[in-house]
Design a protein around this motif. Structure first.
Motif, short mmCIF file in Angstrom:
data_model
loop_
_atom_site.label_atom_id
_atom_site.label_comp_id
_atom_site.label_asym_id
_atom_site.label_seq_id
_atom_site.Cartn_x
_atom_site.Cartn_y
_atom_site.Cartn_z
N GLU A 52 11.64 46.39 34.31
CA GLU A 52 12.88 45.76 34.79
C GLU A 52 13.26 44.62 33.84
N PRO A 53 14.48 44.57 33.35
CA PRO A 53 14.83 43.58 32.32
C PRO A 53 14.78 42.13 32.80
N ASP A 54 14.88 41.92 34.12
CA ASP A 54 14.91 40.55 34.62
C ASP A 54 13.60 40.12 35.26
N LEU A 55 12.55 40.97 35.17
CA LEU A 55 11.26 40.64 35.78
C LEU A 55 10.18 40.61 34.71
N VAL A 56 9.23 39.68 34.84
CA VAL A 56 8.11 39.63 33.91
C VAL A 56 6.84 39.27 34.67
N VAL A 57 5.80 40.09 34.52
CA VAL A 57 4.50 39.84 35.14
C VAL A 57 3.70 38.93 34.22
N ILE A 58 3.37 37.75 34.72
CA ILE A 58 2.71 36.74 33.87
C ILE A 58 1.23 36.55 34.22
N GLY A 59 0.74 37.28 35.24
CA GLY A 59 -0.66 37.16 35.61
C GLY A 59 -1.03 38.16 36.68
N GLU A 115 -9.38 34.41 43.97
CA GLU A 115 -8.82 34.03 42.68
C GLU A 115 -7.32 33.77 42.74
N VAL A 116 -6.72 34.02 43.89
CA VAL A 116 -5.26 33.98 43.99
C VAL A 116 -4.71 32.57 43.81
N VAL A 117 -5.26 31.61 44.52
CA VAL A 117 -4.73 30.24 44.46
C VAL A 117 -4.82 29.69 43.04
N GLY A 118 -5.94 29.95 42.38
CA GLY A 118 -6.09 29.49 41.00
C GLY A 118 -5.06 30.09 40.07
N ALA A 119 -4.75 31.38 40.28
CA ALA A 119 -3.75 32.04 39.43
C ALA A 119 -2.37 31.45 39.67
N VAL A 120 -2.04 31.18 40.92
CA VAL A 120 -0.74 30.59 41.24
C VAL A 120 -0.64 29.18 40.65
N ALA A 121 -1.71 28.39 40.79
CA ALA A 121 -1.70 27.03 40.25
C ALA A 121 -1.60 27.04 38.73
N ALA A 122 -2.15 28.07 38.09
CA ALA A 122 -2.11 28.13 36.63
C ALA A 122 -0.77 28.62 36.10
N HIS A 123 -0.16 29.57 36.81
CA HIS A 123 1.04 30.23 36.28
C HIS A 123 2.35 29.79 36.93
#
Length: 222
Positions: A45-52, A59-67
């Motif tokens: 999708e041109p307007d979406l980007v998966v960054i993590g 591990e979820v909270v750490g990923a959200v806090a990082a990204h």
């Protein structure tokens, strides 16, 4: 997160849908193939980007806090910690992240618990990936997206009849744990544990704790 930290996060995050911006996404899904497939399909999708992405609930909270993503796509059944349990901590780590539950388990009780915890979307994995991309855009823009059939079921079913303590005791009974072991783990007396189990059995209309546990899980109350 402090007010200062929230301000810094907001400075880094462009308004979703604004000119030149893309909606950032983190995926929490324990099945590697499913996680890769979702990332690949959303990445088209041109307007979406998966960054993590992560494969465990703890591990979820750490990923959200990082990204600091615009949107978190979150499964329920994750090793380490349930997706439903992690939602409040995600929103404390980054209030600007919108949470979409995407799960195999389309249960009315799960929907109610997810939305009560602060999720903004709830979809089942049978839905087309195009629906997920649309949902990501809608929640990033401040909307709410819920599978309509499941929403109707949730309204008809009503809230869970179990108290928080009854839920904890039922969950602790998994595998047929002895009463004394459950009492020690929950820091309760054995008589109190028996009372909670008896109450949960009565409220679920079942004959024993194993049936009560199964019913509570089938309804999405645990």
């Amino acid at each position: 997160m402090t007010d200062e930290g929230a301000d810094r996060t907001n400075e880094r995050r462009a308004e979703p849908g604004s000119a030149g911006s893309r909606i950032t996404v983190v995926i929490a899904e324990d099945q590697t193939m499913m996680r890769s497939a979702l990332a690949g399909l959303l990445g088209l999708e041109p307007d979406l980007v998966v960054i993590g992405d992560v494969g465990r609930g703890d591990e979820v909270v750490g990923a959200v806090a990082a990204h600091h993503p615009d949107v978190l796509i979150l499964d329920i059944e994750l090793p380490g910690r349930s997706g439903l349990d992690v939602i409040p901590d995600v929103l404390r780590a980054d209030p600007g992240t919108a949470v979409i539950i995407v799960t195999t388990f389309g249960r009315a009780g799960y929907l109610r618990r997810a939305m009560d915890a602060g999720a903004r979307g709830f979809l089942v994995k049978d839905d087309p990936v195009e629906d997920l991309a649309t949902a990501v855009r809608q929640v990033a823009a401040g909307g709410t997206v819920v599978d309509p059939a499941l929403a109707a079921q949730a309204l008809a079913a009503g809230p869970s009849p179990l108290t928080r303590r009854e839920q904890e005791v039922l969950a602790a009974s998994d595998g047929g744990a002895p009463i004394a072991e459950m009492a020690a783990a929950l820091h309760l007396s054995t008589s109190t544990v028996r009372n909670y189990l008896s109450s949960a059995i009565g409220k679920t209309g079942t004959r024993n704790r194993a049936e009560a546990l199964r019913t509570a899980r089938d309804e999405g109350w645990l």
